[in-house]
Design an enzyme around this catalytic site. Structure first.
Site, PDB file in Angstrom:
ATOM      1  N   ASP A 171       0.992  -0.680  -0.209  1.00  0.00           N
ATOM      2  CA  ASP A 171      -0.435  -0.062  -0.024  1.00  0.00           C
ATOM      3  C   ASP A 171       1.008   1.316   0.168  1.00  0.00           C
ATOM      4  OD1 ASP A 171      -2.218   1.431  -0.247  1.00  0.00           O
ATOM      5  OD2 ASP A 171      -3.245   1.264   2.119  1.00  0.00           O
ATOM      6  N   ARG A 217     -10.499  10.848 -11.760  1.00  0.00           N
ATOM      7  CA  ARG A 217      -9.519  10.574 -11.102  1.00  0.00           C
ATOM      8  C   ARG A 217      -9.055   9.424 -10.391  1.00  0.00           C
ATOM      9  NH1 ARG A 217     -14.311  12.344  -7.368  1.00  0.00           N
ATOM     10  NH2 ARG A 217     -12.912  11.399  -5.461  1.00  0.00           N
ATOM     11  N   LYS A 218      -9.224   8.736 -10.968  1.00  0.00           N
ATOM     12  CA  LYS A 218      -8.685   6.820 -10.472  1.00  0.00           C
ATOM     13  C   LYS A 218      -7.449   6.235 -10.883  1.00  0.00           C
ATOM     14  CE  LYS A 218     -12.935   5.323 -11.551  1.00  0.00           C
ATOM     15  NZ  LYS A 218     -14.383   4.877 -12.601  1.00  0.00           N
TER      16      LYS A 218
HETATM   17  C1  LIG Z   1      -0.548  10.186   3.624  1.00  0.00           C
HETATM   18  C2  LIG Z   1       1.213  10.950   3.137  1.00  0.00           C
HETATM   19  C3  LIG Z   1       2.223  10.078   4.092  1.00  0.00           C
HETATM   20  C4  LIG Z   1       3.825  10.607   3.522  1.00  0.00           C
HETATM   21  C5  LIG Z   1       3.841   8.185   3.506  1.00  0.00           C
HETATM   22  C6  LIG Z   1       4.234   8.524   2.808  1.00  0.00           C
HETATM   23  C7  LIG Z   1       3.400   7.350   2.158  1.00  0.00           C
HETATM   24  C8  LIG Z   1       2.668   7.327   1.711  1.00  0.00           C
HETATM   25  C9  LIG Z   1       1.559   6.265   0.649  1.00  0.00           C
HETATM   26  C10 LIG Z   1       0.829   6.047   2.103  1.00  0.00           C
HETATM   27  C11 LIG Z   1      -0.593   5.007   1.041  1.00  0.00           C
HETATM   28  C12 LIG Z   1      -1.353   4.586   2.398  1.00  0.00           C
HETATM   29  C13 LIG Z   1      -3.103   5.229   1.782  1.00  0.00           C
HETATM   30  C14 LIG Z   1      -3.792   5.117   2.923  1.00  0.00           C
HETATM   31  O1  LIG Z   1      -3.767   4.113   3.497  1.00  0.00           O
HETATM   32  S1  LIG Z   1      -5.323   5.912   1.914  1.00  0.00           S
HETATM   33  C15 LIG Z   1      -5.878   4.935   3.530  1.00  0.00           C
HETATM   34  C16 LIG Z   1      -7.143   3.637   3.409  1.00  0.00           C
HETATM   35  N1  LIG Z   1      -8.445   4.163   1.942  1.00  0.00           N
HETATM   36  C17 LIG Z   1      -9.358   5.216   3.286  1.00  0.00           C
HETATM   37  O2  LIG Z   1      -9.631   5.975   4.164  1.00  0.00           O
HETATM   38  C18 LIG Z   1     -10.114   5.292   2.069  1.00  0.00           C
HETATM   39  C19 LIG Z   1     -11.425   5.404   2.493  1.00  0.00           C
HETATM   40  N2  LIG Z   1     -12.679   5.638   1.353  1.00  0.00           N
HETATM   41  C20 LIG Z   1     -12.843   7.192   1.220  1.00  0.00           C
HETATM   42  O3  LIG Z   1     -11.655   7.890   1.392  1.00  0.00           O
HETATM   43  C21 LIG Z   1     -13.394   6.883  -0.584  1.00  0.00           C
HETATM   44  O4  LIG Z   1     -14.376   6.211  -0.857  1.00  0.00           O
HETATM   45  C22 LIG Z   1     -12.845   7.659  -1.526  1.00  0.00           C
HETATM   46  C23 LIG Z   1     -12.300   8.984  -1.465  1.00  0.00           C
HETATM   47  C24 LIG Z   1     -11.633   6.214  -1.656  1.00  0.00           C
HETATM   48  C25 LIG Z   1     -13.680   7.547  -2.910  1.00  0.00           C
HETATM   49  O5  LIG Z   1     -14.381   8.292  -2.424  1.00  0.00           O
HETATM   50  P1  LIG Z   1     -15.320   9.587  -3.371  1.00  0.00           P
HETATM   51  O6  LIG Z   1     -16.562  10.334  -2.789  1.00  0.00           O
HETATM   52  O7  LIG Z   1     -14.345  10.729  -3.164  1.00  0.00           O
HETATM   53  O8  LIG Z   1     -15.115   9.308  -4.715  1.00  0.00           O
HETATM   54  P2  LIG Z   1     -16.688   8.889  -5.067  1.00  0.00           P
HETATM   55  O9  LIG Z   1     -17.507   7.866  -4.541  1.00  0.00           O
HETATM   56  O10 LIG Z   1     -16.998   9.707  -5.957  1.00  0.00           O
HETATM   57  O11 LIG Z   1     -16.046   7.553  -6.775  1.00  0.00           O
HETATM   58  C26 LIG Z   1     -14.390   8.079  -7.589  1.00  0.00           C
HETATM   59  C27 LIG Z   1     -15.427   6.831  -8.940  1.00  0.00           C
HETATM   60  O12 LIG Z   1     -14.281   5.722  -7.803  1.00  0.00           O
HETATM   61  C28 LIG Z   1     -14.942   4.754  -8.857  1.00  0.00           C
HETATM   62  N3  LIG Z   1     -15.035   4.123  -6.839  1.00  0.00           N
HETATM   63  C29 LIG Z   1     -14.971   4.553  -5.694  1.00  0.00           C
HETATM   64  N4  LIG Z   1     -14.419   3.760  -4.369  1.00  0.00           N
HETATM   65  C30 LIG Z   1     -14.148   2.355  -5.360  1.00  0.00           C
HETATM   66  C31 LIG Z   1     -13.862   1.598  -5.141  1.00  0.00           C
HETATM   67  N5  LIG Z   1     -13.558   1.303  -3.466  1.00  0.00           N
HETATM   68  N6  LIG Z   1     -13.895   0.640  -5.486  1.00  0.00           N
HETATM   69  C32 LIG Z   1     -13.941   0.998  -6.764  1.00  0.00           C
HETATM   70  N7  LIG Z   1     -14.629   2.077  -7.599  1.00  0.00           N
HETATM   71  C33 LIG Z   1     -14.440   2.682  -6.718  1.00  0.00           C
HETATM   72  C34 LIG Z   1     -16.430   5.424  -8.406  1.00  0.00           C
HETATM   73  O13 LIG Z   1     -16.860   4.093  -9.145  1.00  0.00           O
HETATM   74  C35 LIG Z   1     -16.071   6.766  -8.701  1.00  0.00           C
HETATM   75  O14 LIG Z   1     -15.984   6.191 -10.223  1.00  0.00           O
HETATM   76  P3  LIG Z   1     -16.700   6.785 -11.666  1.00  0.00           P
HETATM   77  O15 LIG Z   1     -18.630   6.244 -11.583  1.00  0.00           O
HETATM   78  O16 LIG Z   1     -16.212   8.461 -11.650  1.00  0.00           O
HETATM   79  O17 LIG Z   1     -16.559   5.623 -12.938  1.00  0.00           O
END
Ligand SMILES: CCCCCCCCCCCCCC(=O)SCCNC(=O)CCNC(=O)[C@H](O)C(C)(C)COP(=O)(O)OP(=O)(O)OC[C@H]1O[C@@H](n2cnc3c(N)ncnc32)[C@H](O)[C@@H]1OP(=O)(O)O
Length: 259
Positions: A171, A217-218
């Site tokens: 991830d 956005r994907k």
């Molecule tokens: C952080 C950095 C710190 C720096 C350190 C370095 C590390 C860096 C790395 C860190 C890495 C760590 C990372 C972590 O740990 S991130 C933490 C784990 N993830 C989360 O907590 C995310 C929780 N979910 C959400 O917040 C929302 O559901 C999201 C933002 C994902 C979408 O909600 P939003 O309301 O914004 O979007 P929408 O509903 O308008 O949908 C938009 C489009 O997307 C499609 N869609 C949505 N969901 C799914 C799905 N599950 N499967 C398939 N498709 C899906 C949907 O059909 C639509 O498609 P279309 O109809 O337009 O075609």
């Protein structure tokens, strides 16, 4: 390493990011229990500013560098990857204890590393005990390579890494790649992992990730986790990240499905 239990992977070939991520100032209060089936508003989006410019080398401490807990194999592979940065094709990404520390403005000052949120992969202080890793970003901004030594505190089955630890590594590798590609905040929406061979504790592994497709956005990504010789493919994964607004405005509440 590389007992050949997994499938043989294709050599990834060439060589290696500067990211400054904004993470939310998430409070870590004990959650108040809520009645089931009551839709809850989503928390604010994490800030995530990706900067490909900064040279995050001042305090806080960059942890993506060798320490006493790194094995000889880890050091050797790290040096090999560092050499790939000399021609600019890859870049090493500094890594800090807290998401907050990745903010460019925070890097201009001395930060009190007191209690508070910590990056999941940086929550073990003992050198060599947890994740020891460094991530490199390809100049294209669409590939990341994570070198990781899997410490003994990541145990699942005796002597082997926990599947959740591998998922965390994946991830983070794909997440860094998605952030670089998105140039804004992006969150994991979907992560699918095939575990093909167990990862021995102490092993040094390489996770290679790339953007497969970026539609609106994907961001669709893939990732392979191998031993350093590319003899054993430990895991392969696909992921979907969704770009999100870089602000704190709460999105519309997501309703819980009724059982
Ligand atoms: C952080 C950095 C710190 C720096 C350190 C370095 C590390 C860096 C790395 C860190 C890495 C760590 C990372 C972590 O740990 S991130 C933490 C784990 N993830 C989360 O907590 C995310 C929780 N979910 C959400 O917040 C929302 O559901 C999201 C933002 C994902 C979408 O909600 P939003 O309301 O914004 O979007 P929408 O509903 O308008 O949908 C938009 C489009 O997307 C499609 N869609 C949505 N969901 C799914 C799905 N599950 N499967 C398939 N498709 C899906 C949907 O059909 C639509 O498609 P279309 O109809 O337009 O075609």
């Amino acid at each position: 390493m590389g007992g050949g239990r997994g499938r043989r992977s294709n050599p990834a070939g060439d060589s290696i990011p500067q990211l400054c991520h904004r993470t939310p100032g998430v409070p870590i209060d004990v959650p108040v229990p809520t009645p089931p089936h009551v839709p809850q508003p989503r928390p604010p989006r994490p800030h995530c500013c990706v900067s490909l410019q900064a040279s995050c080398s001042v305090s806080p401490q960059d942890l993506a560098v060798p320490n006493a807990g790194w094995s000889a194999a880890m050091c050797e592979q790290y040096q090999r990857l560092l050499r790939c940065t000399t021609n600019g094709s890859w870049r090493r990404i500094p890594s800090y204890r807290r998401g907050l520390d990745h903010l460019p403005e925070v890097l201009q000052m001395t930060v009190d590393p007191g209690p508070g949120p910590r990056l999941f992969l940086r929550n073990v202080d003992a050198e060599g005990a947890g994740f020891e890793y460094a991530i490199f970003l390809h100049a294209s901004g669409r590939r990341t390579r994570c070198l990781c030594q899997v410490g003994p505190y990541l145990e699942g089955h005796q002597g082997f890494a926990h599947g959740g630890a591998i998922a965390t590594l994946v991830d983070t590798t794909v997440g860094t790649c998605a952030l670089a590609a998105a140039k804004m905040s992006a969150m994991t929406a979907k992560l699918s992992i095939s575990y093909l061979a167990p990862v021995p504790l102490g092993a040094v592994v390489v996770a290679d990730s790339r953007v497969e497709q970026h539609e609106g956005r994907k961001i669709f990504l893939s990732c392979q986790v191998c031993d350093t010789q590319r003899d054993t493919l430990y895991a392969e994964a696909t992921a979907l990240f969704i770009q999100v607004e870089d602000n704190n405005s709460p999105p519309s509440p997501a309703a819980c499905p009724q059982r």
